[in-house]
Enzyme design. Structure first.
Site, mmCIF file in Angstrom:
data_model
loop_
_atom_site.group_PDB
_atom_site.id
_atom_site.type_symbol
_atom_site.label_atom_id
_atom_site.label_comp_id
_atom_site.label_asym_id
_atom_site.label_seq_id
_atom_site.Cartn_x
_atom_site.Cartn_y
_atom_site.Cartn_z
ATOM 1 N N ARG A 125 0.929 -0.867 0.204
ATOM 2 C CA ARG A 125 0.491 0.445 0.170
ATOM 3 C C ARG A 125 0.887 1.171 0.336
ATOM 4 O O ARG A 125 1.928 1.416 0.844
ATOM 5 C CB ARG A 125 -1.000 0.354 1.473
ATOM 6 C CG ARG A 125 -1.862 1.011 1.347
ATOM 7 C CD ARG A 125 -3.483 1.354 2.387
ATOM 8 N NE ARG A 125 -2.457 1.933 3.359
ATOM 9 C CZ ARG A 125 -2.156 1.787 4.461
ATOM 10 N NH1 ARG A 125 -2.790 0.421 5.171
ATOM 11 N NH2 ARG A 125 -1.035 2.418 5.273
ATOM 12 N N GLU A 144 4.699 6.881 2.709
ATOM 13 C CA GLU A 144 6.143 5.597 2.760
ATOM 14 C C GLU A 144 4.586 4.823 1.513
ATOM 15 O O GLU A 144 4.112 4.967 1.228
ATOM 16 C CB GLU A 144 6.294 5.386 4.064
ATOM 17 C CG GLU A 144 4.835 4.798 4.544
ATOM 18 C CD GLU A 144 4.429 3.943 5.722
ATOM 19 O OE1 GLU A 144 5.857 3.499 6.134
ATOM 20 O OE2 GLU A 144 3.738 3.867 6.640
ATOM 21 N N ASN A 146 4.014 0.398 2.332
ATOM 22 C CA ASN A 146 4.156 -0.225 3.000
ATOM 23 C C ASN A 146 3.712 -1.776 2.430
ATOM 24 O O ASN A 146 3.124 -2.275 1.402
ATOM 25 C CB ASN A 146 2.973 -0.276 3.765
ATOM 26 C CG ASN A 146 2.781 0.292 4.634
ATOM 27 O OD1 ASN A 146 3.219 0.962 5.504
ATOM 28 N ND2 ASN A 146 1.780 1.760 3.952
ATOM 29 N N SER A 151 -2.314 -3.160 6.162
ATOM 30 C CA SER A 151 -3.854 -3.230 6.508
ATOM 31 C C SER A 151 -5.488 -2.371 5.838
ATOM 32 O O SER A 151 -4.885 -1.192 5.338
ATOM 33 C CB SER A 151 -4.488 -3.125 7.688
ATOM 34 O OG SER A 151 -3.310 -2.018 8.680
ATOM 35 N N LYS A 305 12.398 2.595 5.267
ATOM 36 C CA LYS A 305 12.513 4.054 5.116
ATOM 37 C C LYS A 305 13.759 4.904 4.696
ATOM 38 O O LYS A 305 13.852 5.452 3.592
ATOM 39 C CB LYS A 305 12.096 5.166 6.832
ATOM 40 C CG LYS A 305 10.586 4.658 6.448
ATOM 41 C CD LYS A 305 9.600 4.745 7.670
ATOM 42 C CE LYS A 305 8.494 4.861 7.678
ATOM 43 N NZ LYS A 305 8.618 3.715 8.107
ATOM 44 N N LYS A 364 12.588 10.674 10.564
ATOM 45 C CA LYS A 364 11.988 9.300 10.621
ATOM 46 C C LYS A 364 12.584 7.883 11.478
ATOM 47 O O LYS A 364 14.312 7.504 10.705
ATOM 48 C CB LYS A 364 11.564 8.810 9.551
ATOM 49 C CG LYS A 364 10.141 10.140 9.260
ATOM 50 C CD LYS A 364 9.381 9.341 7.874
ATOM 51 C CE LYS A 364 8.757 9.956 7.370
ATOM 52 N NZ LYS A 364 7.818 9.719 6.191
ATOM 53 N N GLU A 368 8.360 0.817 11.535
ATOM 54 C CA GLU A 368 6.535 0.483 11.009
ATOM 55 C C GLU A 368 5.610 0.872 12.108
ATOM 56 O O GLU A 368 5.775 0.357 12.998
ATOM 57 C CB GLU A 368 6.047 0.021 10.191
ATOM 58 C CG GLU A 368 7.369 -0.741 8.980
ATOM 59 C CD GLU A 368 6.767 0.087 7.905
ATOM 60 O OE1 GLU A 368 5.925 0.877 7.685
ATOM 61 O OE2 GLU A 368 8.506 0.218 7.368
ATOM 62 N N GLY A 369 4.123 1.104 11.777
ATOM 63 C CA GLY A 369 3.140 1.017 13.081
ATOM 64 C C GLY A 369 2.938 2.034 13.548
ATOM 65 O O GLY A 369 2.262 2.009 14.327
ATOM 66 N N ARG A 450 -7.733 7.973 4.997
ATOM 67 C CA ARG A 450 -7.818 7.660 6.700
ATOM 68 C C ARG A 450 -7.359 9.047 6.537
ATOM 69 O O ARG A 450 -6.531 9.767 6.047
ATOM 70 C CB ARG A 450 -6.600 6.940 7.017
ATOM 71 C CG ARG A 450 -6.861 5.686 6.645
ATOM 72 C CD ARG A 450 -5.330 5.402 7.499
ATOM 73 N NE ARG A 450 -4.042 4.928 6.547
ATOM 74 C CZ ARG A 450 -2.361 4.942 6.953
ATOM 75 N NH1 ARG A 450 -2.101 4.653 8.534
ATOM 76 N NH2 ARG A 450 -2.170 5.417 5.847
HETATM 77 P P1 ADP Z 1 4.647 4.136 9.526
HETATM 78 O O1 ADP Z 1 5.822 3.319 8.917
HETATM 79 O O2 ADP Z 1 5.218 4.506 10.748
HETATM 80 O O3 ADP Z 1 3.672 4.307 8.970
HETATM 81 P P2 ADP Z 1 5.358 6.508 8.705
HETATM 82 O O4 ADP Z 1 6.245 7.493 7.643
HETATM 83 O O5 ADP Z 1 3.652 6.606 7.728
HETATM 84 O O6 ADP Z 1 5.576 6.027 9.128
HETATM 85 O O7 ADP Z 1 4.288 7.975 9.431
HETATM 86 C C1 ADP Z 1 3.163 8.103 9.929
HETATM 87 C C2 ADP Z 1 2.192 8.849 9.793
HETATM 88 O O8 ADP Z 1 2.948 9.881 10.016
HETATM 89 C C3 ADP Z 1 1.556 8.951 8.649
HETATM 90 O O9 ADP Z 1 0.658 8.668 8.800
HETATM 91 C C4 ADP Z 1 1.425 10.689 8.225
HETATM 92 O O10 ADP Z 1 0.551 11.328 8.941
HETATM 93 C C5 ADP Z 1 2.650 10.742 9.424
HETATM 94 N N1 ADP Z 1 4.039 11.465 8.407
HETATM 95 C C6 ADP Z 1 4.626 10.763 8.125
HETATM 96 N N2 ADP Z 1 5.688 11.158 7.368
HETATM 97 C C7 ADP Z 1 5.050 12.423 7.129
HETATM 98 C C8 ADP Z 1 5.580 13.946 5.759
HETATM 99 N N3 ADP Z 1 6.444 13.824 5.138
HETATM 100 N N4 ADP Z 1 4.538 15.050 6.361
HETATM 101 C C9 ADP Z 1 3.795 14.589 7.194
HETATM 102 N N5 ADP Z 1 3.099 13.646 8.084
HETATM 103 C C10 ADP Z 1 3.949 12.841 7.848
HETATM 104 MG MG MG Z 2 1.979 4.934 8.136
#
Ligand code: ADP
Ligand code: MG
Length: 474
Positions: A125, A144, A146, A151, A305, A364, A368-369, A450
Site C-alpha cells: 500500500r 511511504e 508498506n 492493512s 524508510k 523518521k 512501522e506502525g 484515513r
Molecule cells: P509508519 O510506518 O509508522 O506508518 P509513516 O512514514 O507512514 O510511518 O508516518 C506515520 C504518519 O506520520 C503518517 O501516517 C503521517 O500522518 C505522518 N507523516 C509521515 N511522514 C510525513 C511527512 N513527510 N509529512 C507530513 N506527515 C507525515
Molecule cells: Mg504509514
C-alpha cells in the site's frame, strides 16, 4: 477544498442523529474492530472509527495515485531482487539499527543457502498526502510504501456503503453516487490465490501469521473469506506455533501441523516487539522454505524508510528501472524531499537545515506502525543529540507535507461526535505476482482514505489517531 458539508457540520442535533444512523450502518456492514479491553476475543466488538462524511480528494490526484501504483509494484520488486543495492543502501543503517540488522541477517542467510522460493507475491500500500502549494495548487506526495502487513483493505471495502447511507439520509443522492466503489480485500485475495495456484499443490494451504491480540481481525477475515470462496483454506498461526509445529522437508517445502503451506501471509513481524528469539528462528525457517512469502524478507527490506530515501537520489530510479523513463517520471513526481543522515557533509547539511526550520521536516527511524516519527522541538532535540553519533544513520529526514485542512466529524466508540479540522492520507493497494523472472500480475486493487485531526502529527487508525474515510472526488 470545498465539499459542501459546511452547513451540515453546524447543526448539532442533525449531526447526532446522522451519527447514530452512520454507526448502526457501519456495524451492519462489518466495519468492526475488537475492543482494546478484549483484543483476543470477538464476543464483544465495536465499530472501527470513521468520519461522518467523506472527505474531499482532488480527482486528478486520485487518478495519479492509481496510475503510478503498477510502477511502485515494479520498483519494489526490482529492489527486492537487487542484493547489491539493498546491501549498499542499508549498510550504515544496520550498524546502528538492530531490528533492520536482524532482518538483513536473515536476508543474507537465505541468499547464502540459495533462495528456494520461485513464486513471489507483493501486497503493498503506497500512502500519500496532498501537498498544498503556496500558489494554491495541490500535489500528490508519497509518505511511504508498506510492503508488509498493509492493512485496512478489508474494512475499506465496507465503508463506501456507510457514507452513501449518510448522504442518502440527507437526500443527497447525487453526492452519494459520487462515492467510489472499493474492494481491496477481493483484489488482495486474488493476488494470494494466484500465488497459491502457481505454487501448484492442490492440498496446500495459506498460512496467515497472526498476532495473539489482534483488534483488526475483521479486516483480515475479509481476505480469508474471499480465499475460502475460491476453495483456498487459510490457517491462522502465531510465530510461536511455527517454531513448535512448523518444519521443512528435504526440498524445503513448508509444513504446519503436517499440512503443506503454499503461501505465508504476514500480518505480524514488522516491529521489534513482534519478535522473541524463538520468533526470529521461526521467521528464518519460513524464509528458508520454498513457500511464497508475502512479503519475502528482501521485499520487507525494500519497504524500509532508508530504501525510500535512497530511491530519491538522482539516477537511482533510472538504474533500477532501465529503459522505463515514463515509469521513472511518474514515480519521481510523487517523491517529497528525502535526506540521508549518514555521517558526512550531506547529512550535516540536512541536520542544519532541519534545525533551522523544524516545521518543514520530519525525522523518521526505521519503524512501522505509527507513532515513531519526531516533529518540531522533539525533532530538534533528537538531531542535536544525534549530530555527532553514528546512530543518526538509522534515521532519515523527510520534508513535511502540508495538506490544506478541512472540517469533518470524527466518530469513535465511547466519544461524542467531534467536528474538527482534519487532514487525510490516501493509500493505494497494489498487487503483483512474479514467477521466476516473469511478472504474471501487476495491478492496483483499491484505495484507503484515513483522516485525522490536524493536531496529531503522526499515527494511523491502529494507533488510535486516524479514522476510516472515503474520498469525495472534487
Ligand atoms: P509508519 O510506518 O509508522 O506508518 P509513516 O512514514 O507512514 O510511518 O508516518 C506515520 C504518519 O506520520 C503518517 O501516517 C503521517 O500522518 C505522518 N507523516 C509521515 N511522514 C510525513 C511527512 N513527510 N509529512 C507530513 N506527515 C507525515
Ligand atoms: Mg504509514
Amino acid at each position: 477544498m470545498a465539499t459542501g458539508w459546511g452547513s451540515l457540520l453546524q447543526d448539532e442535533q442533525q449531526l447526532e442523529e446522522l451519527a447514530r444512523q452512520a454507526v448502526d450502518r457501519a456495524l451492519a456492514e462489518g466495519v468492526l474492530l475488537r475492543t482494546s479491553q478484549a483484543p483476543s476475543s470477538s464476543h464483544v466488538v465495536s465499530y472501527a472509527p470513521f468520519t461522518l462524511f467523506p472527505s474531499p480528494v482532488p480527482s486528478a490526484l486520485l487518478e495519479q495515485a492509481y496510475a503510478v501504483q503498477a510502477d511502485f509494484n515494479l520498483l519494489v520488486d526490482a529492489v527486492s531482487q537487487n542484493a547489491v543495492f539493498l546491501e549498499q543502501t542499508l549498510s550504515s543503517t544496520i550498524k546502528r539499527d538492530s531490528f533492520t540488522a536482524r532482518l538483513f541477517d536473515i536476508h543474507k542467510q537465505v541468499l547464502k543457502e540459495g533462495i528456494a522460493q520461485t513464486v513471489f507475491l507483493g501486497l503493498n500500500r503506497s500512502d500519500y498526502m496532498f501537498q498544498c502549494n503556496p500558489d494554491g495548487t495541490t500535489a500528490l506526495k508519497q509518505i511511504e510504501i508498506n510492503t508488509i502487513s498493509a492493512s485496512f483493505g478489508g474494512l475499506a471495502s465496507r465503508t463506501p456503503a456507510v457514507h452513501r447511507h449518510v448522504l442518502s439520509v440527507l437526500g443527497k443522492t447525487k453526492e452519494a453516487a459520487k462515492i467510489l466503489s472499493n474492494n481491496p480485500s477481493k483484489g488482495l485475495a486474488m493476488g494470494i490465490a494466484k500465488a497459491w495456484e502457481l505454487y501448484g499443490s492442490a492440498n496446500a494451504q495459506v498460512l496467515l501469521i497472526a498476532q495473539e491480540k489482534e483488534r483488526n481481525i475483521f479486516d483480515q477475515r475479509a481476505i480469508e473469506n474471499e480465499l475460502l470462496a475460491r476453495n483456498i483454506h487459510v490457517i491462522r498461526r502465531r510465530f510461536e506455533d511455527v517454531s513448535e509445529k512448523g518444519s521443512l522437508d528435504q526440498d524445503r517445502r513448508l509444513f504446519m501441523d503436517g499440512q503443506e503451506v503454499a503461501v505465508v501471509y504476514f500480518r505480524d513481524g514488522y516491529m521489534p516487539g513482534h519478535y522473541s528469539l524463538q520468533n526470529w528462528e521461526a521467521r528464518l525457517l519460513l524464509e528458508r522454505s520454498c513457500a511464497v512469502k508475502c512479503p519475502d524478507i528482501a521485499t520487507q527490506l525494500a519497504g524500509t524508510k532508508k530504501v525510500q530515501q535512497e530511491l530519491s537520489r538522482a539516477g537511482v530510479l533510472e538504474s533500477l528501472l532501465p529503459g522505463q523513463p515514463e515509469a521513472v517520471a511518474r514515480l519521481r513526481a510523487t517523491f517529497a524531499g528525502l535526506y540521508s543522515l549518514d555521517l558526512g557533509e550531506e547529512g550535516d547539511q540536512a541536520i542544519t537545515k532541519a534545525i533551522a526550520a523544524p516545521s518543514c521536516f520530519v525525522l523518521k527511524p526505521q519503524r512501522e506502525g505509527g507513532g515513531n516519527n519526531l516533529y518540531g522541538e522533539e525533532m530538534v532535540q533528537a538531531l542535536e543529540r544525534l549530530r555527532d553519533s553514528e546512530e543518526r544513520a538509522s534515521y532519515i529526514l523527510m520534508e513535511k507535507i502540508e495538506p490544506e485542512p478541512f472540517r469533518n466529524c470524527l466518530l469513535r466508540p465511547g466519544s461524542p461526535a467531534r467536528v474538527i479540522q482534519c487532514i487525510s492520507e490516501l493509500g493505494i493497494f497494489g498487487v503483483y505476482v512474479r514467477e521466476g523472472k516473469t511478472l504474471v500480475m501487476n495491478k492496483h486493487v483499491g484505495h484507503l482514505l484515513r483522516t485525522k485531526a490536524i493536531e496529531h502529527a503522526d499515527g494511523g487508525v491502529a494507533a488510535g489517531v486516524a479514522v476510516l474515510d472515503n474520498p469525495y472526488p472534487v
